[in-house]
Design a protein around this motif. Sequence first.
Motif, PDB file in Angstrom:
ATOM      1  N   HIS A  22      12.518  40.151  30.784  1.00 57.40           N
ATOM      2  CA  HIS A  22      12.154  40.587  29.504  1.00 57.40           C
ATOM      3  C   HIS A  22      11.808  39.712  28.476  1.00 57.40           C
ATOM      4  O   HIS A  22      11.708  40.075  27.115  1.00 57.40           O
ATOM      5  CB  HIS A  22      13.692  41.386  28.986  1.00 57.40           C
ATOM      6  CG  HIS A  22      14.951  40.485  28.981  1.00 57.40           C
ATOM      7  ND1 HIS A  22      16.088  41.184  29.247  1.00 57.40           N
ATOM      8  CD2 HIS A  22      14.952  39.320  28.771  1.00 57.40           C
ATOM      9  CE1 HIS A  22      16.824  40.275  29.046  1.00 57.40           C
ATOM     10  NE2 HIS A  22      16.280  38.850  28.604  1.00 57.40           N
ATOM     11  N   HIS A  23      11.944  38.138  28.811  1.00 59.83           N
ATOM     12  CA  HIS A  23      11.462  37.361  27.551  1.00 59.83           C
ATOM     13  C   HIS A  23       9.946  37.223  27.860  1.00 59.83           C
ATOM     14  O   HIS A  23       9.383  36.534  27.425  1.00 59.83           O
ATOM     15  CB  HIS A  23      12.073  36.065  28.061  1.00 59.83           C
ATOM     16  CG  HIS A  23      13.709  36.057  27.728  1.00 59.83           C
ATOM     17  ND1 HIS A  23      14.044  35.627  26.735  1.00 59.83           N
ATOM     18  CD2 HIS A  23      14.683  36.287  28.800  1.00 59.83           C
ATOM     19  CE1 HIS A  23      15.276  35.777  26.736  1.00 59.83           C
ATOM     20  NE2 HIS A  23      15.805  36.103  28.068  1.00 59.83           N
TER      21      HIS A  23
ATOM     22  N   HIS B 124      17.864  33.116  31.092  1.00 60.84           N
ATOM     23  CA  HIS B 124      18.753  34.375  30.593  1.00 60.84           C
ATOM     24  C   HIS B 124      20.085  34.325  30.834  1.00 60.84           C
ATOM     25  O   HIS B 124      20.963  34.346  30.057  1.00 60.84           O
ATOM     26  CB  HIS B 124      18.214  35.721  31.296  1.00 60.84           C
ATOM     27  CG  HIS B 124      18.799  36.649  30.471  1.00 60.84           C
ATOM     28  ND1 HIS B 124      18.595  37.336  29.490  1.00 60.84           N
ATOM     29  CD2 HIS B 124      19.925  37.363  31.066  1.00 60.84           C
ATOM     30  CE1 HIS B 124      19.438  38.156  29.148  1.00 60.84           C
ATOM     31  NE2 HIS B 124      20.437  38.151  30.040  1.00 60.84           N
TER      32      HIS B 124
HETATM   33 CU   LIG Z   1      17.095  37.339  28.236  1.00 61.25          CU
END
Ligand SMILES: [Cu+2]
Lengths: 275, 624
Positions: B308-309, B259
């Motif tokens: 969130h992945h 991220h």
């Molecule tokens: Cu991300």
Amino acid sequence: MVQQAPPINHALEDIKEHHRTSTGQSHRKVLMWTFLGSECMFFGSLIATFLIYHNNVASGPNREHAFESLFLVSVMAFVLLASSFTMVLALAAARRGDQKMMRAWLLLTAFCGLFFIGSQGYEFYHFTHEGLTPHASLFGASFMILTGFHGAHVTLGILWLVSVAVLVRLHPKKDHRPIMASMLPKFLGFLAGVPKREPGAPIEARPRHRRFMTFAREQTLAPPPPVLAKDASIEQFEAHHLAEEKVLNVELVGLYWHFVDIVWVVIFTVVYLFR
Amino acid sequence: MATIAGGMKGRSILRRPTGTEGIWGWITTVDAKRIGVLYGVTALIFFIAGGLEALIMRVQLASPEQNITSPETFNQLFTMHGTTMVFLVIMPLNAAFFNFVMPLQIGARDVAFPRLNALSYWLFLFGGLFLHVSFIAAGPPDAGWFSYANLTERPFSPENGIDYWILSLQLLGVASVLSSLNFIVTIINLRAKGMSFMRLPVFVWMTFVVAFLLVLAMPVITIGLVLLMFDRFTGTSFFIPSGGGDPVLWQHLFWVFGHPEVYVLILPPMGMVSEILPVFSRKPLFGYKFVVLAGIFIGVTGFTVWSHHMFSVGLGPIANTYFATATFLVGVPTGVKIFNWIATLYKGKLTFETPMLFALAFVALFTIGGISGVMHASPPTDLQQTDTYFIVAHFHYVLFGGAIFGMMGGLYYWFPKVTGRMLNETLGKLHFWFMFIGANLAFFPMHFSGMAGMPRRIYTYDSDLGVGWLNMISTVGALIMGASFLFLVYNILHSLKKGKAAGNDPWDGHTLEWSVSSPPPIHNYDEIPTVRSNRPYWDQKHPELAEHGVPPPPPAPRKNKHIALPSPSYWPIVLAAGMTIAAFGALYHETILPVLPIGLSIAVIATYAWVLEPPIAKQAEGHH
Ligand SMILES: [Cu+2]
């Protein structure tokens, strides 16, 4: 009466500009601190992996069994911590321009590191016999990778300490050749028994085996002035800067060494003490 | 004329490279501007490779149930496309701008560690080539750019392709950590007098944030890759469930890096756009402090949202709620930036040269990508969208519509400074419109094909799914987009020879780089300027409008000025070569030839030679 301002020494200004940094800190020191920040994430990831897998003992021995006796690892921790102290002494010696003691403390620090690595090798050997291998369980694998990477850092530190001890000369020598270039002929001459200097020079009085060692035996001279005078000449400025750079060589390996020590404190606590 | 020492001649233990001419001049260069050019050219070449891979996939997907590529080839194509675009195109293109522009903008003569900078470039080049050797040696990697475990483990991917991917990423990781450390020290320590942190150009700020992101994020994936290497080479089972391992750990290690990596890709183009928009609006950047603080905030929160992945892993409601909330929060500073850019345009005297067109398109397309990003920040929505073309649409709007458009703006904006010649405006506009129309045709329909249920990473799809026409539009768009780059390549080659002379300051720029000649002299500045404001050069040109008091005129260059420059060196490329040879040795550790020790020995020798050679060769300093 208007007093004439002294003429600006342009050459000196140029050299000062060349060495100026916005923070006053040397580039290399800022680099080292930032690098150690990066290393925190490196060891953080390894420790996290260990914490995830430490209960995964599969067919191998578990933690209680493997770390039954903490005697050796405590001695290792003590020696490594003590080496942080000798490192501080090495830096202090470098700061007061004491070449001989700087070298001695650096080599002693490296020796402590060597003891640590040796013990770790023995520990790994011992664990392998007890069945705690990277293949026996993920506990074994994550333990050995974590401590192994720390050991690799210590090994690198030893190499660095010895390099600094050999290469850093706090006082300018007349011979400006790089050390490798000046050491090799000296060594070959020593092997061939060629007299190093003209007869009559005081150093010739020494026995031959000590002549070779002269490269490591330099006089302790007066340290360079710690604070540079406002009206310093170019030569003084450059000498001061050079002296600072040399001390910094010791300081940098010191920062690295202290960091590796602190990491060991964390590993010792997390891996060996927490049950 | 000032005397410039260094860069020319000198002698060390071995002969120091002499001269800056010819191919050896480039191989031994330690000049950040030249290294920037090397990064840029190399990245554009890799861009062609990555782009062709994308086009082959698009042709295969143009209509349902085609068999132009086999499923295996398709897997290799999307893996190489993703890895190439992230690590070998966008990151090094950013590095190209960092190297060329950042030292100029802060009033420095070079970066803090010029030889280290060269090492970073050579490691990047060799790391990239190393990855591409897999085409010949083993078959390229085929597990996607995030190479989820346990697909990447030996039992499921017995070929060497994954090993090439792992070791290449290790080399590239070292390269980007080293260059980031270098940029951090440069920005902390080599600012001109008066250039406080709150007067740094936004692009420099973004360089700074990105460098910290890389320094802190790269070690995490390094560990992930190390564990994977142990699994593949020595038979441990860190990510193999049957051996007690947890594949989700790989996902964590990857996305803790991955991220922030996304921000590594997008923040520098944001910085470029923040430079371009004010210049072509004839206004200062609106809310400079907010843009900077938003960038810092995005960087910091970048480390708190990685899962969130991984909503579809099923981490539980508490984890999902936290990561969703944190992700929504990132939308706030991003929105701040977008509104600041728009406010910068408001009541400006806008002119629409090519850099401005790309910058405006950046704002528009990045906003679309940002909005779809907020949509799948919500776990229930994400579960619907994950692994579909909706996600592909999202990150292509961010990384192509955002990053690539921003960097193309940067390319047209700074090309005159780099080469001394303008890029052709007509060709530039043709490039822009083809790329803009092509990108939207290619990526916008993916939202719908994704919502209709078309999964990512499949080599073909059923005609019953009803997304054939959407895919056909995407393919046509991709081909138009590909064609647009022909205009760019022709424009660059044409303008290098016949382009209009740029002069120092073709755009009426605000920042210091426009105050020196184009291309800049090797030492950047005869006299380091003193800075009084955010727009030091603009204030020099328009002292009557200066906000922070009239700056003193730049000091006249002194005749006897002596500038010491770092001397060229062989050791960076030798050290990089040693490390790459060692990587080959690790890969083929079962061969009789001791490749790994040979590579490591070369690296050790190069390191000592590097340490023992003075940064500025003694002889080079001689002529005052
Ligand atoms: Cu991300």
